[in-house]
Write a protein that holds these residues in place. Structure first.
Motif, PDB file in Angstrom:
ATOM      1  N   THR A   1      24.261  67.655  13.034  1.00 36.94           N
ATOM      2  CA  THR A   1      24.654  67.230  11.683  1.00 36.94           C
ATOM      3  C   THR A   1      23.942  68.049  10.616  1.00 36.94           C
ATOM      4  O   THR A   1      22.725  68.240  10.688  1.00 36.94           O
TER       5      THR A   1
ATOM      6  N   LEU B   1      33.032  70.648   1.486  1.00 35.75           N
ATOM      7  CA  LEU B   1      32.227  69.689   0.716  1.00 35.75           C
ATOM      8  C   LEU B   1      31.169  70.399  -0.144  1.00 35.75           C
ATOM      9  O   LEU B   1      30.251  69.761  -0.654  1.00 35.75           O
TER      10      LEU B   1
ATOM     11  N   VAL C   1      37.963  67.246   7.121  1.00 38.16           N
ATOM     12  CA  VAL C   1      36.522  67.425   6.969  1.00 38.16           C
ATOM     13  C   VAL C   1      35.818  66.475   7.930  1.00 38.16           C
ATOM     14  O   VAL C   1      36.026  65.260   7.870  1.00 38.16           O
TER      15      VAL C   1
ATOM     16  N   LEU D   1      26.412  62.084   2.407  1.00 41.89           N
ATOM     17  CA  LEU D   1      26.869  63.481   2.418  1.00 41.89           C
ATOM     18  C   LEU D   1      26.320  64.239   3.626  1.00 41.89           C
ATOM     19  O   LEU D   1      25.141  64.610   3.686  1.00 41.89           O
ATOM     20  N   ASN D   2      27.192  64.417   4.586  1.00 40.71           N
ATOM     21  CA  ASN D   2      26.846  65.190   5.779  1.00 40.71           C
ATOM     22  C   ASN D   2      28.122  65.723   6.398  1.00 40.71           C
ATOM     23  O   ASN D   2      29.217  65.223   6.117  1.00 40.71           O
ATOM     24  N   VAL D   3      27.989  66.756   7.214  1.00 40.29           N
ATOM     25  CA  VAL D   3      29.099  67.194   8.071  1.00 40.29           C
ATOM     26  C   VAL D   3      28.514  67.344   9.464  1.00 40.29           C
ATOM     27  O   VAL D   3      27.322  67.647   9.601  1.00 40.29           O
TER      28      VAL D   3
ATOM     29  N   THR E   1      20.660  71.912   2.629  1.00 39.62           N
ATOM     30  CA  THR E   1      20.982  71.134   3.832  1.00 39.62           C
ATOM     31  C   THR E   1      19.964  71.392   4.933  1.00 39.62           C
ATOM     32  O   THR E   1      19.258  72.399   4.925  1.00 39.62           O
TER      33      THR E   1
ATOM     34  N   THR F   1      33.105  64.643   8.326  1.00 40.68           N
ATOM     35  CA  THR F   1      31.947  64.086   7.627  1.00 40.68           C
ATOM     36  C   THR F   1      31.776  62.622   8.034  1.00 40.68           C
ATOM     37  O   THR F   1      32.769  61.917   8.270  1.00 40.68           O
TER      38      THR F   1
ATOM     39  N   SER G   1      33.804  72.548   7.482  1.00 45.22           N
ATOM     40  CA  SER G   1      33.620  71.227   6.847  1.00 45.22           C
ATOM     41  C   SER G   1      32.614  71.337   5.711  1.00 45.22           C
ATOM     42  O   SER G   1      32.816  70.767   4.628  1.00 45.22           O
ATOM     43  N   ALA G   2      31.512  72.084   5.956  1.00 46.05           N
ATOM     44  CA  ALA G   2      30.468  72.237   4.932  1.00 46.05           C
ATOM     45  C   ALA G   2      31.047  72.905   3.689  1.00 46.05           C
ATOM     46  O   ALA G   2      30.820  72.483   2.557  1.00 46.05           O
TER      47      ALA G   2
END
Ligand code: PMP
Length: 307
Positions: free
Chosen positions: A104, A70, A154, A35-37, A118, A156, A66-67
């Motif tokens: 990231t 998600l 997204v 789980l990252n963007v 995050t 990611t 993107s964040a």
């Protein structure tokens, strides 16, 4: 294609850290679910010997978008984002190399969307200043996922598993990069960039609804094409159109506009007159040689005096 060599320093938890100390816990969602963007941003040396990032604000906005998709909080402001890039690049910059930074947001706490928190982590890599060399391309048997499974919109890391598979496949077929089709069999994008196709005197690119990332470079290219008097159209592209295209290129922040010499063994125009002209104009703009209104450049104040 651009190469990334391991640097000595990274940015994590609000400060510069040694590379070996930039680590995540094995129990966090960034590790167990990927789980990252992220955003890749490129910094170019300018004629006044300053180093500037191209399209910093657009990258920050897309990172936040993107964040949001998600359900990851982004506690970093735009000013903090640019300051983080500035600090890391100032620590690593060399006068004869441009730089590309991966920025990231990793999910470091919380599970299944509860209590997610995050951290912004940056790594940066030196890049050759010379324009990218033409590449050989192929169409992968792997497909870009659908908007209802793993949305390509997204940005990611987990979306790049299929890109990795496609590049591995490409190597066995003598290709430098591969094109991924969407679930309907039309062109989506390349493994880490969008596709530009020329037929006649018009440039075409598939819209994001075909499975392409909402590309910042494609937006700039659209505007550059218009200033050069070149028609630019976003519409679906069939696989067979690639094989009879007059010119093809990949297009994105890291690869800029990199033209292709062949697609699945079909030769393309060696000269790429239209995409070559767009590539030159784009590079002149990001390098500050010939500014363009669609190409925004942001100063990195700490880098001054390092050249
Ligand atoms: N598609 C993918 C999968 C990418 O990784 C990238 C690079 N960010 C692009 C397209 C191009 O996007 P941009 O022009 O915003 O860099």
């Amino acid at each position: 294609m651009a190469q990334l060599q391991r640097p000595e320093i990274a940015y994590m938890n609000g400060k510069l850290v040694q590379w070996d100390q930039a680590v995540l816990h094995v129990g966090c969602e960034a590790v167990i679910r990927g789980l990252n963007v992220f955003e890749g941003v490129k910094a170019y040396w300018q004629p006044d010997r300053s180093l500037k990032i191209a399209m910093a604000h657009q990258h920050y906005v897309r990172l936040c978008r993107s964040a949001r998709l998600l359900h990851m909080p982004c506690a970093v402001t735009y000013e903090e984002y640019v300051s983080a890039i500035d600090q890391l690049i100032a620590a690593l910059a060399k006068p004869d190399r441009d730089m590309w930074a991966r920025t990231t947001l990793f999910a470091i706490d919380g599970h299944w969307g509860d209590n997610t928190s995050t951290d912004l982590v940056l790594t940066a890599y030196h890049q050759d200043k010379s324009p990218s060399k033409p590449i050989r391309m192929g169409v992968s048997t792997w497909r870009r996922s659908a908007d209802v499974s793993l949305p390509p919109r997204v940005k990611t890391g987990s979306n790049y598993e299929v890109s990795r598979l496609a590049r591995i496949e490409g190597r066995t077929r003598g290709c430098d990069d591969m094109i991924l089709l969407n679930p309907s069999g039309r062109v989506a994008e390349a493994t880490a960039s969008c596709i530009l196709m020329v037929r006649g005197d018009t440039v075409y690119t598939p819209p994001p609804s075909e499975g392409a990332l909402e590309s910042i470079t494609v937006d700039a290219v659209e505007s550059i094409a218009s200033s050069l008097g070149i028609v630019f159209i976003r519409r679906p592209i069939d696989r067979t159109e690639l094989l009879i295209a007059d010119e093809l290129a990949i297009c994105g922040t890291l690869h800029e506009i990199t033209v292709a010499t062949s697609i699945d063994g079909f030769a393309l125009s060696e000269k790429s007159p239209i995409l070559g002209a767009i590539q030159r104009r784009y590079l002149d703009a990001v390098r500050g040689m010939n500014p363009h209104p669609a190409v925004e450049l942001t100063s990195l104040p700490s880098v001054r005096g390092k050249q």
